[in-house]
Design a protein around this motif. Structure first.
Motif, PDB file in Angstrom:
ATOM      1  N   GLU A   1       5.078 -64.762  -2.969  1.00 59.49           N
ATOM      2  CA  GLU A   1       4.959 -66.217  -3.096  1.00 59.49           C
ATOM      3  C   GLU A   1       6.257 -66.951  -2.746  1.00 59.49           C
ATOM      4  OE1 GLU A   1       2.035 -68.523  -5.171  1.00 59.49           O
ATOM      5  OE2 GLU A   1       2.584 -67.231  -6.857  1.00 59.49           O
TER       6      GLU A   1
ATOM      7  N   ILE B   1       3.972 -70.902   4.823  1.00 62.22           N
ATOM      8  CA  ILE B   1       2.707 -70.719   5.556  1.00 62.22           C
ATOM      9  C   ILE B   1       1.700 -71.811   5.169  1.00 62.22           C
ATOM     10  CG2 ILE B   1       1.524 -69.049   4.023  1.00 62.22           C
ATOM     11  CD1 ILE B   1       0.780 -67.463   6.608  1.00 62.22           C
TER      12      ILE B   1
ATOM     13  N   SER C   1       4.291 -60.107  -7.253  1.00 58.11           N
ATOM     14  CA  SER C   1       3.814 -61.464  -6.935  1.00 58.11           C
ATOM     15  C   SER C   1       4.820 -62.222  -6.061  1.00 58.11           C
ATOM     16  CB  SER C   1       3.561 -62.255  -8.221  1.00 58.11           C
ATOM     17  OG  SER C   1       4.782 -62.622  -8.829  1.00 58.11           O
TER      18      SER C   1
ATOM     19  N   ARG D   1      -0.913 -69.637 -14.603  1.00 59.91           N
ATOM     20  CA  ARG D   1      -1.416 -69.213 -13.279  1.00 59.91           C
ATOM     21  C   ARG D   1      -2.938 -69.056 -13.287  1.00 59.91           C
ATOM     22  NH1 ARG D   1       2.940 -65.825 -10.190  1.00 59.91           N
ATOM     23  NH2 ARG D   1       4.798 -66.558 -11.235  1.00 59.91           N
TER      24      ARG D   1
ATOM     25  N   ARG E   1     -10.904 -64.550   2.729  1.00 61.69           N
ATOM     26  CA  ARG E   1      -9.771 -64.850   1.842  1.00 61.69           C
ATOM     27  C   ARG E   1     -10.251 -65.277   0.456  1.00 61.69           C
ATOM     28  NH1 ARG E   1      -4.239 -66.490   1.901  1.00 61.69           N
ATOM     29  NH2 ARG E   1      -4.847 -67.755   0.128  1.00 61.69           N
TER      30      ARG E   1
HETATM   31  O1  LIG Z   1      -2.283 -68.409   1.938  1.00 60.92           O
HETATM   32  C1  LIG Z   1      -1.415 -67.548   1.849  1.00 60.92           C
HETATM   33  O2  LIG Z   1      -0.855 -67.069   2.828  1.00 60.92           O
HETATM   34  C2  LIG Z   1      -1.045 -67.123   0.481  1.00 60.92           C
HETATM   35  C3  LIG Z   1      -0.214 -66.047   0.250  1.00 60.92           C
HETATM   36  C4  LIG Z   1       0.061 -65.672  -1.071  1.00 60.92           C
HETATM   37  C5  LIG Z   1       1.051 -64.606  -1.243  1.00 60.92           C
HETATM   38  O3  LIG Z   1       2.066 -64.636  -0.526  1.00 60.92           O
HETATM   39  O4  LIG Z   1       0.878 -63.715  -2.058  1.00 60.92           O
HETATM   40  C6  LIG Z   1      -0.595 -66.337  -2.123  1.00 60.92           C
HETATM   41  C7  LIG Z   1      -1.385 -67.446  -1.786  1.00 60.92           C
HETATM   42  N1  LIG Z   1      -1.606 -67.805  -0.509  1.00 60.92           N
HETATM   43  C8  LIG Z   1      -2.007 -68.245  -2.777  1.00 60.92           C
HETATM   44  O5  LIG Z   1      -2.646 -69.242  -2.439  1.00 60.92           O
HETATM   45  C9  LIG Z   1      -1.894 -67.891  -4.143  1.00 60.92           C
HETATM   46  O6  LIG Z   1      -2.420 -68.576  -5.015  1.00 60.92           O
HETATM   47  C10 LIG Z   1      -1.159 -66.732  -4.477  1.00 60.92           C
HETATM   48  C11 LIG Z   1      -0.941 -66.101  -5.707  1.00 60.92           C
HETATM   49  C12 LIG Z   1      -0.231 -64.982  -5.409  1.00 60.92           C
HETATM   50  C13 LIG Z   1       0.187 -63.904  -6.311  1.00 60.92           C
HETATM   51  O7  LIG Z   1       0.572 -62.852  -5.805  1.00 60.92           O
HETATM   52  O8  LIG Z   1       0.113 -64.089  -7.546  1.00 60.92           O
HETATM   53  N2  LIG Z   1      -0.002 -64.922  -4.091  1.00 60.92           N
HETATM   54  C14 LIG Z   1      -0.535 -65.984  -3.489  1.00 60.92           C
END
Ligand SMILES: O=C(O)c1cc(C(=O)O)c2c(n1)C(=O)C(=O)c1cc(C(=O)O)[nH]c1-2
Length: 242
Positions: free
Chosen positions: A149, A155, A146, A82, A52
């Motif tokens: 999120e 989760i 994105s 971000r 990850r």
């Molecule tokens: O631990 C997870 O299951 C998870 C999922 C996701 C996501 O749903 O895209 C992100 C993150 N963590 C995360 O920590 C994060 O910083 C993040 C940024 C984004 C994005 O698409 O910009 N998704 C996610």
């Protein structure tokens, strides 16, 4: 006969369609179900953390791609945060450093994590697909991608709640990353959702495009979990946490 195009959904109805995509979120993937039920071995949990990490270091590059495609200064001002969240700024070491801390909490060394030596090919391909999408799509489409999120706080909270009980050998300090994402993800999603509802609500066709994009990103996360599970990436270590 000419059929009238379907009218766009109202904003609330469109938002509901987007939120309805939660059923394909990786929280339902067998690997994440096993994680939440305490059924991963220490070696499997370490394999997930190491893989990850490649997602963690790719997120700010993905966000930089969005900035590079976005001519709107107001959007850039907010989106730039971000990158700082992950890379760190001033006294804040940022999310990537916190993820290295998570690696150490599960028994990996800094070098185990940052060298990427445990990242399996399919995990890399899944994450690269996301970064490449953000480079090539319009900035509005990349913003929509994105929106997984929307579902992430759930989760993260699940891990905060279940790990101390199921994985007592993990130093709880390592959970800092998940705690910080609870607020950051909620703030991010407010901005991303607002932009998506504004831009894509101009036609039903665009709204359906946004739903397809969100599905693509859900598939990226699903494929990442497949990659980690199917490659059976298990990291054995020497010492008390082996
Ligand atoms: O631990 C997870 O299951 C998870 C999922 C996701 C996501 O749903 O895209 C992100 C993150 N963590 C995360 O920590 C994060 O910083 C993040 C940024 C984004 C994005 O698409 O910009 N998704 C996610």
């Amino acid at each position: 006969m000419y059929a009238e195009p379907a009218p766009p959904w109202s904003r609330p109805a469109f938002e509901e369609q987007l939120r309805g995509k939660s059923t394909s979120y990786h929280i339902h993937h067998p690997f994440h179900v096993m994680m939440a039920e305490g059924r991963l071995t220490p070696a499997q949990l370490r394999g997930w953390v190491a893989n990850r990490f490649y997602y963690q270091i790719s997120i700010p590059r993905k966000d930089a791609a969005i900035l590079s495609n976005c001519p709107d200064r107001e959007v850039r001002r907010e989106w730039a945060q971000r990158i700082l969240d992950h890379d760190g700024y001033g006294d804040d070491d940022g999310g990537i450093e916190a993820w290295i801390g998570l690696g150490q909490a599960v028994g990996l060394s800094r070098d185990d994590v940052t060298s990427l030596r445990y990242v399996v090919p399919a995990a890399r391909f899944a994450v690269d697909a996301y970064v490449n999408f953000a480079r090539q799509a319009s900035w509005q489409e990349a913003v929509a991608s994105s929106l997984t999120e929307l579902f992430a706080p759930h989760i993260h909270q699940q891990r905060i709640d279940t790990w101390p009980q199921h994985y007592p050998w993990v130093d709880v300090e390592g959970l800092r990353y998940f705690k910080s994402r609870l607020t950051q993800a909620r703030r991010d999603v407010q901005h991303g959702l607002h932009l998506t509802l504004d831009y894509f609500s101009r036609s039903r066709e665009l709204q359906e495009r946004a739903l397809d994009i969100l599905q693509f990103k859900l598939d990226v996360l699903w494929a990442l979990a497949d990659a980690i599970m199917l490659s059976q990436c298990e990291i054995e270590i020497k010492g008390p946490k082996a």
